[in-house]
Design an enzyme around this catalytic site. Structure first.
Site, PDB file in Angstrom:
ATOM      1  N   ASP A  86      -0.044   7.606 -27.425  1.00 53.90           N
ATOM      2  CA  ASP A  86      -0.720   6.317 -27.545  1.00 53.90           C
ATOM      3  C   ASP A  86      -0.905   6.735 -26.517  1.00 53.90           C
ATOM      4  O   ASP A  86      -0.335   6.218 -24.989  1.00 53.90           O
ATOM      5  CB  ASP A  86      -0.299   4.725 -27.912  1.00 53.90           C
ATOM      6  CG  ASP A  86      -0.235   5.621 -29.978  1.00 53.90           C
ATOM      7  OD1 ASP A  86       0.389   6.683 -29.808  1.00 53.90           O
ATOM      8  OD2 ASP A  86       0.300   4.344 -30.055  1.00 53.90           O
ATOM      9  N   HIS A 142       4.854  13.217 -27.621  1.00 56.00           N
ATOM     10  CA  HIS A 142       5.691  14.666 -29.146  1.00 56.00           C
ATOM     11  C   HIS A 142       4.384  15.765 -28.559  1.00 56.00           C
ATOM     12  O   HIS A 142       3.699  15.461 -27.959  1.00 56.00           O
ATOM     13  CB  HIS A 142       4.661  13.497 -30.475  1.00 56.00           C
ATOM     14  CG  HIS A 142       5.004  12.296 -30.873  1.00 56.00           C
ATOM     15  ND1 HIS A 142       5.592  12.660 -32.139  1.00 56.00           N
ATOM     16  CD2 HIS A 142       5.235  11.532 -29.738  1.00 56.00           C
ATOM     17  CE1 HIS A 142       6.505  11.192 -32.404  1.00 56.00           C
ATOM     18  NE2 HIS A 142       6.121  10.851 -31.165  1.00 56.00           N
ATOM     19  N   SER A 228       4.869   5.072 -18.661  1.00 55.07           N
ATOM     20  CA  SER A 228       4.998   6.352 -17.513  1.00 55.07           C
ATOM     21  C   SER A 228       2.666   6.375 -17.962  1.00 55.07           C
ATOM     22  O   SER A 228       1.824   5.930 -18.248  1.00 55.07           O
ATOM     23  CB  SER A 228       5.626   7.073 -17.610  1.00 55.07           C
ATOM     24  OG  SER A 228       5.578   7.957 -15.983  1.00 55.07           O
TER      25      SER A 228
END
Length: 270
Positions: A86, A142, A228
């Site tokens: 995201d 992911h 980050s």
């Protein structure tokens, strides 16, 4: 003058010991009292979290939370490159002879970003995304493709902020910060997932404590312990981005970024 002062203060605060102290507190049971305030301040959707907010043992435990099954949909199609996180798109475009051009006004070389890896030759004419995770975002990373791990590398470095200020005013932060790089071979080529540490990130960790030999698309790869950035690179001539994506767009983990395809056949010699 003010920018120079802020830059100096950022340089001083980029020492690893500062992040270690911050990380130690965030991992302590004392920090769990801050979780409700933290979630409210950043508008985090706690209903998506795998566990009830009261079940998290520390601020870091909450920050690295998993989501309930089904909270993110994985775009269908083995030929799709999906977003590994995201994030906000803060940079994107074709890689021009080994250069990532105009990322918040700065150019980056693959040589620096990939720590002079021999893999960089595969990406000199590829495509890149710079994906910034704010404290609001879900912070697990992911696999953007299904494939097997070719190599992984941990590059030591600084912990400069990778927010808007850091990218604009600190020289080449994406190449100077600590990085965890994973190269994954898929059906049409290779991708590089460059996980960039940042201010107050005490570590970047692989899910389950180690890199896996094989990843399904959307499988957990790693996680940050604070906000980050991920730089996602595709191999030369193997990717076409979605036409509607642009700088400043928000993407969700599992959302399609574009289409992967085989390299075009070389033109026959005259």
């Amino acid at each position: 003058m003010m920018k120079r002062l802020l830059r100096l203060l950022t340089e001083l605060s980029s020492r690893k010991w500062v992040s270690r102290i911050t990380g130690s507190f965030a991992s302590s049971r004392l920090s769990r009292k801050l979780i409700p305030t933290f979630a409210k301040s950043y508008g985090i959707d706690i209903e998506e979290a795998e566990k009830h907010i009261s079940a998290y043992k520390s601020l870091n435990d909450f920050f690295t939370r998993r989501l309930k099954p089904g909270s993110r949909m994985i775009a269908e199609g083995t030929d799709l490159l999906i977003s590994p996180v995201d994030a906000l798109i803060t940079g994107m475009g074709p890689i021009e002879d080994g250069l990532l051009l105009n990322v918040k006004g700065q150019d980056y070389t693959l040589k620096e970003l990939l720590n002079q890896s021999p893999h960089l030759q595969k990406y000199k004419r590829g495509y890149y995304f710079v994906l910034y995770l704010s404290p609001t975002d879900y912070h697990r990373i992911h696999a953007p493709v299904a494939g097997h791990t070719v190599e992984s590398e941990h590059v030591l470095g600084k912990v400069y902020p990778v927010n808007d200020f850091g990218l604009k005013h600190m020289p080449r932060v994406l190449s100077r910060n600590e990085r965890l790089i994973t190269y994954i071979r898929h059906a049409y080529g290779e991708v590089s997932v460059v996980k960039v540490g940042a201010l107050n990130v005490s570590s970047i960790r692989y899910a389950d404590g180690k890199v896996q030999d094989q990843y399904d698309q959307g499988a957990e790869l790693a996680y940050f312990e604070f906000g980050s950035t991920v730089v996602l690179l595709t191999e030369n001539h193997t990717f076409d981005p979605r036409h509607d994506l642009k700088l400043g767009d928000k993407v969700k983990m599992g959302e399609s970024l574009g289409q992967l395809h085989p390299k075009p056949a070389p033109e026959p010699k005259a």
